[in-house]
Write an enzyme that holds these catalytic residues in place. Sequence first.
Site, PDB file in Angstrom:
ATOM      1  N   GLU A  28     -42.268  49.972  31.041  1.00 32.06           N
ATOM      2  CA  GLU A  28     -41.625  50.506  32.246  1.00 32.06           C
ATOM      3  C   GLU A  28     -40.109  50.443  32.118  1.00 32.06           C
ATOM      4  OE1 GLU A  28     -41.351  51.959  34.884  1.00 32.06           O
ATOM      5  OE2 GLU A  28     -43.218  52.112  35.995  1.00 32.06           O
TER       6      GLU A  28
ATOM      7  N   ARG B 207     -43.892  41.604  43.403  1.00 32.39           N
ATOM      8  CA  ARG B 207     -42.951  41.591  42.283  1.00 32.39           C
ATOM      9  C   ARG B 207     -42.046  42.810  42.370  1.00 32.39           C
ATOM     10  NH1 ARG B 207     -44.430  45.454  38.532  1.00 32.39           N
ATOM     11  NH2 ARG B 207     -46.650  45.951  38.310  1.00 32.39           N
TER      12      ARG B 207
ATOM     13  N   ASN C 258     -40.457  46.198  40.899  1.00 32.80           N
ATOM     14  CA  ASN C 258     -41.147  47.187  40.070  1.00 32.80           C
ATOM     15  C   ASN C 258     -40.242  48.225  39.417  1.00 32.80           C
ATOM     16  OD1 ASN C 258     -43.639  48.196  39.025  1.00 32.80           O
ATOM     17  ND2 ASN C 258     -43.456  49.937  40.421  1.00 32.80           N
TER      18      ASN C 258
ATOM     19  N   GLU D 209     -52.015  44.929  43.727  1.00 30.14           N
ATOM     20  CA  GLU D 209     -52.199  46.315  44.178  1.00 30.14           C
ATOM     21  C   GLU D 209     -53.221  46.424  45.296  1.00 30.14           C
ATOM     22  OE1 GLU D 209     -52.881  48.835  40.800  1.00 30.14           O
ATOM     23  OE2 GLU D 209     -51.218  47.947  39.657  1.00 30.14           O
TER      24      GLU D 209
ATOM     25  N   ASN E 299     -42.526  53.117  43.667  1.00 27.09           N
ATOM     26  CA  ASN E 299     -41.996  53.522  42.369  1.00 27.09           C
ATOM     27  C   ASN E 299     -40.734  54.331  42.597  1.00 27.09           C
ATOM     28  OD1 ASN E 299     -42.938  52.906  39.604  1.00 27.09           O
ATOM     29  ND2 ASN E 299     -44.957  53.200  40.539  1.00 27.09           N
TER      30      ASN E 299
ATOM     31  N   ASP F  78     -45.677  57.949  39.029  1.00 22.33           N
ATOM     32  CA  ASP F  78     -45.144  56.622  38.712  1.00 22.33           C
ATOM     33  C   ASP F  78     -43.621  56.672  38.853  1.00 22.33           C
ATOM     34  OD1 ASP F  78     -44.557  54.085  37.224  1.00 22.33           O
ATOM     35  OD2 ASP F  78     -46.703  54.140  36.858  1.00 22.33           O
TER      36      ASP F  78
END
Length: 295
Positions: free
Chosen positions: A24, A107, A109, A128, A155, A203
């Site tokens: 990521e 957390r 992201n 999630e 996201n 995403d």
Amino acid sequence: MPQGWERVMTDVRTVWSGKALLGEGPCWDAGRGVLWFVDIKNRRVHRLDPASGEARSWDAPAQVGWVLPAQDGGLVAGLQTGLARFDPETGAFTPLADPEPHLPGNRLNDATVAPDGSIWFGTMHDSEEAESGRVYRFDGRDIADSGIAPVTITNGPALSPDGTILYHVDTIAGVIHAVPVEGGQAGEPRAFARIAPQDGNPDGVSTDSAGNVWVGLWGGGCARLYAPDGSLLREVKLPAANITKVALGGADFRTAYATSASIGLPEGEDAGEAGNVFTFQVEVPGRPLPLAKLA
């Protein structure tokens, strides 16, 4: 097929073959001429020098969602435990601020930097399940809640080149929202683009110099490019199912770098290139990401 939509079978190369669990946060560091990205689940920060091919990695003290260059020449990282200064010379992470000390199941992201140097970032529920993910703004000293409604997985965010539109992704709902921004304050979101479930889940997002929006499709095996009006312009097929984000870099900002994940694959599916970083060329260049302001 939408008018003007081009499904492009372009030349795609693999530039990093580390098979991240959850690759990521790709970010082109124009000052250093390198690509930063992370493996969230393995708690690793990665740096790739495309000119030499050299890759280096650091261990993070917690799950790490992103690393961004700062105005003082250093770096700032988004950890599950909050924002931290990151020193690649020593490997040290120094805590700066924690937006959610009361939510240990969340957390950080994804993130981006506004023209004024503030960092816009999102949180998510690590399992999630709960709608506890929010979007925040860090001005270099303090963290403020954007006021955007919470979702399970945030996201993005990404910003238009002039910083007046924030693109915020509700991954589970399959929606990219466009949010007006003025004076560091977020306005009312509107749906910018909707991704059909059979095409994957949106995403990470990023923008190019013309304000077009790139998005990686988790489960879609591709990256898509949307015009500022939300129309679909281009789709680039990539050799992994779970594409997480695209960053534009290189000397002319016409090289796209796409991260991917090797987790979340259907049972029995061959991982193949999953978790690697891919590159391809684009017509509309990106631009240098503003440097993050730290007090």
